[in-house]
Design a protein around this motif. Structure first.
Motif, PDB file in Angstrom:
ATOM      1  N   GLY A  24       0.791  -1.225   0.000  1.00 23.64           N
ATOM      2  CA  GLY A  24       0.000   0.000   0.000  1.00 23.64           C
ATOM      3  C   GLY A  24       0.827   1.279   0.000  1.00 23.64           C
ATOM      4  N   HIS A  25       2.110   1.185   0.299  1.00 16.54           N
ATOM      5  CA  HIS A  25       2.995   2.360   0.328  1.00 16.54           C
ATOM      6  C   HIS A  25       3.800   2.520  -0.962  1.00 16.54           C
ATOM      7  N   HIS A  26       3.722   1.566  -1.874  1.00 13.92           N
ATOM      8  CA  HIS A  26       4.587   1.577  -3.049  1.00 13.92           C
ATOM      9  C   HIS A  26       4.459   2.836  -3.895  1.00 13.92           C
ATOM     10  N   GLU A  27       3.238   3.273  -4.188  1.00 16.62           N
ATOM     11  CA  GLU A  27       3.071   4.448  -5.054  1.00 16.62           C
ATOM     12  C   GLU A  27       3.702   5.689  -4.429  1.00 16.62           C
ATOM     13  N   ARG A  28       3.463   5.872  -3.149  1.00 17.49           N
ATOM     14  CA  ARG A  28       4.042   7.042  -2.452  1.00 17.49           C
ATOM     15  C   ARG A  28       5.566   6.956  -2.464  1.00 17.49           C
ATOM     16  N   LEU A  29       6.100   5.765  -2.207  1.00 15.87           N
ATOM     17  CA  LEU A  29       7.557   5.592  -2.181  1.00 15.87           C
ATOM     18  C   LEU A  29       8.177   5.765  -3.562  1.00 15.87           C
ATOM     19  N   ILE A  30       7.515   5.272  -4.592  1.00 15.94           N
ATOM     20  CA  ILE A  30       8.023   5.455  -5.959  1.00 15.94           C
ATOM     21  C   ILE A  30       8.099   6.941  -6.283  1.00 15.94           C
ATOM     22  N   ASN A  31       7.054   7.684  -5.952  1.00 13.31           N
ATOM     23  CA  ASN A  31       7.052   9.129  -6.213  1.00 13.31           C
ATOM     24  C   ASN A  31       8.125   9.853  -5.414  1.00 13.31           C
ATOM     25  N   MET A  32       8.280   9.470  -4.161  1.00 15.89           N
ATOM     26  CA  MET A  32       9.281  10.100  -3.304  1.00 15.89           C
ATOM     27  C   MET A  32      10.697   9.805  -3.812  1.00 15.89           C
ATOM     28  N   PHE A  33      10.947   8.541  -4.136  1.00  8.69           N
ATOM     29  CA  PHE A  33      12.277   8.167  -4.593  1.00  8.69           C
ATOM     30  C   PHE A  33      12.586   8.784  -5.955  1.00  8.69           C
ATOM     31  N   ALA A  34      11.587   8.849  -6.839  1.00  5.16           N
ATOM     32  CA  ALA A  34      11.772   9.477  -8.149  1.00  5.16           C
ATOM     33  C   ALA A  34      12.114  10.952  -7.995  1.00  5.16           C
ATOM     34  N   ALA A  35      11.469  11.611  -7.045  1.00  6.29           N
ATOM     35  CA  ALA A  35      11.783  13.025  -6.783  1.00  6.29           C
ATOM     36  C   ALA A  35      13.225  13.160  -6.305  1.00  6.29           C
ATOM     37  N   ASP A  36      13.651  12.243  -5.427  1.00  3.46           N
ATOM     38  CA  ASP A  36      15.043  12.274  -4.952  1.00  3.46           C
ATOM     39  C   ASP A  36      16.019  12.031  -6.100  1.00  3.46           C
ATOM     40  N   LEU A  37      15.722  11.052  -6.947  1.00  3.77           N
ATOM     41  CA  LEU A  37      16.633  10.720  -8.053  1.00  3.77           C
ATOM     42  C   LEU A  37      16.769  11.870  -9.048  1.00  3.77           C
ATOM     43  N   SER A  38      15.740  12.670  -9.185  1.00  2.00           N
ATOM     44  CA  SER A  38      15.795  13.781 -10.136  1.00  2.00           C
ATOM     45  C   SER A  38      16.172  15.095  -9.457  1.00  2.00           C
ATOM     46  N   GLY A  39      16.515  15.019  -8.186  1.00  3.44           N
ATOM     47  CA  GLY A  39      16.844  16.236  -7.443  1.00  3.44           C
ATOM     48  C   GLY A  39      18.201  16.181  -6.776  1.00  3.44           C
ATOM     49  N   LYS A  40      18.342  17.015  -5.779  1.00  4.70           N
ATOM     50  CA  LYS A  40      19.620  17.203  -5.103  1.00  4.70           C
ATOM     51  C   LYS A  40      20.184  15.947  -4.423  1.00  4.70           C
ATOM     52  N   PRO A  41      19.343  15.134  -3.755  1.00  6.47           N
ATOM     53  CA  PRO A  41      19.941  14.004  -3.031  1.00  6.47           C
ATOM     54  C   PRO A  41      20.820  13.088  -3.910  1.00  6.47           C
ATOM     55  N   HIS A  55      22.070  14.157  -6.989  1.00  2.18           N
ATOM     56  CA  HIS A  55      22.731  15.041  -7.960  1.00  2.18           C
ATOM     57  C   HIS A  55      22.121  14.906  -9.351  1.00  2.18           C
ATOM     58  N   LYS A  56      20.787  14.893  -9.365  1.00  2.00           N
ATOM     59  CA  LYS A  56      20.015  14.838 -10.613  1.00  2.00           C
ATOM     60  C   LYS A  56      20.432  13.674 -11.506  1.00  2.00           C
ATOM     61  N   ALA A  57      20.489  12.476 -10.916  1.00  2.00           N
ATOM     62  CA  ALA A  57      20.819  11.270 -11.685  1.00  2.00           C
ATOM     63  C   ALA A  57      19.802  11.055 -12.799  1.00  2.00           C
ATOM     64  N   ALA A  58      18.539  11.355 -12.532  1.00  2.00           N
ATOM     65  CA  ALA A  58      17.492  11.300 -13.552  1.00  2.00           C
ATOM     66  C   ALA A  58      17.231  12.723 -14.027  1.00  2.00           C
ATOM     67  N   SER A  59      16.964  12.877 -15.313  1.00  2.00           N
ATOM     68  CA  SER A  59      16.742  14.224 -15.844  1.00  2.00           C
ATOM     69  C   SER A  59      15.396  14.804 -15.405  1.00  2.00           C
ATOM     70  N   SER A  60      14.461  13.932 -15.009  1.00  2.00           N
ATOM     71  CA  SER A  60      13.170  14.396 -14.514  1.00  2.00           C
ATOM     72  C   SER A  60      12.573  13.347 -13.589  1.00  2.00           C
ATOM     73  N   LYS A  61      11.609  13.787 -12.803  1.00  2.00           N
ATOM     74  CA  LYS A  61      10.918  12.854 -11.920  1.00  2.00           C
ATOM     75  C   LYS A  61      10.214  11.785 -12.750  1.00  2.00           C
ATOM     76  N   GLN A  62       9.621  12.198 -13.867  1.00  2.00           N
ATOM     77  CA  GLN A  62       8.904  11.234 -14.711  1.00  2.00           C
ATOM     78  C   GLN A  62       9.849  10.188 -15.296  1.00  2.00           C
ATOM     79  N   GLU A  63      11.046  10.599 -15.692  1.00  2.00           N
ATOM     80  CA  GLU A  63      12.029   9.626 -16.194  1.00  2.00           C
ATOM     81  C   GLU A  63      12.330   8.581 -15.116  1.00  2.00           C
ATOM     82  N   ALA A  64      12.502   9.027 -13.881  1.00  2.00           N
ATOM     83  CA  ALA A  64      12.785   8.103 -12.785  1.00  2.00           C
ATOM     84  C   ALA A  64      11.590   7.176 -12.527  1.00  2.00           C
TER      85      ALA A  64
END
Length: 130
Positions: free
Chosen positions: A93-110, A112-121
């Motif tokens: 039940g937490h997967h969708e929230r965690l996917i969104n949170m982790f995608a935001a991290d991957l495309s942001g500062k934590p 170093h923008k490993a993904a070019s966008s949250k959607q790509e992640a």
């Protein structure tokens, strides 16, 4: 593995701020002293970090660290692989929230923008879910 779970030393806290977990083969460094036997969230995070232990062991620590620090695609691939493992230990039940949170991290500062966008992640994570 619990013997290799350590509190993050002061020097790592200076380089990598809390609450980030850090893995440097063969150790996992927690930002605090987790009770591994009780909260399921720590189990999921440790499973994530164990993937990095395996990755570092297979490639060699120095080569892995160099690629992780300087190659965004490599960093993204390594983190997505570890995150997929982490999800196996999280309530479904937490997967969708965690996917969104982790995608935001991957495309942001934590990460170093490993993904070019949250959607790509998000797309990459979903494509690797089995």
């Amino acid at each position: 593995m619990e013997n290799n779970l350590k509190v993050k030393p002061f020097i790592l806290k200076l380089i990598i701020p809390n609450p980030t977990w850090v893995t440097i083969y063969p150790n996992i460094y927690a930002p605090f002293v987790p009770n591994i036997t009780t909260p399921t969230v720590w189990k999921a995070i440790v499973e994530h970090e164990l993937v990095h232990i395996r990755q570092q062991k297979e490639m060699g620590l120095l080569k892995w660290l160099f690629k992780y620090l300087f190659n965004k695609k490599f960093r993204l691939d390594q983190e997505v692989e570890a995150f997929i493992q982490q999800l196996k230990f999280e309530p479904v039940g937490h997967h969708e929230r965690l996917i969104n949170m982790f995608a935001a991290d991957l495309s942001g500062k934590p990460y170093h923008k490993a993904a070019s966008s949250k959607q790509e992640a998000i797309d990459l994570i979903r494509s690797r879910l089995v």
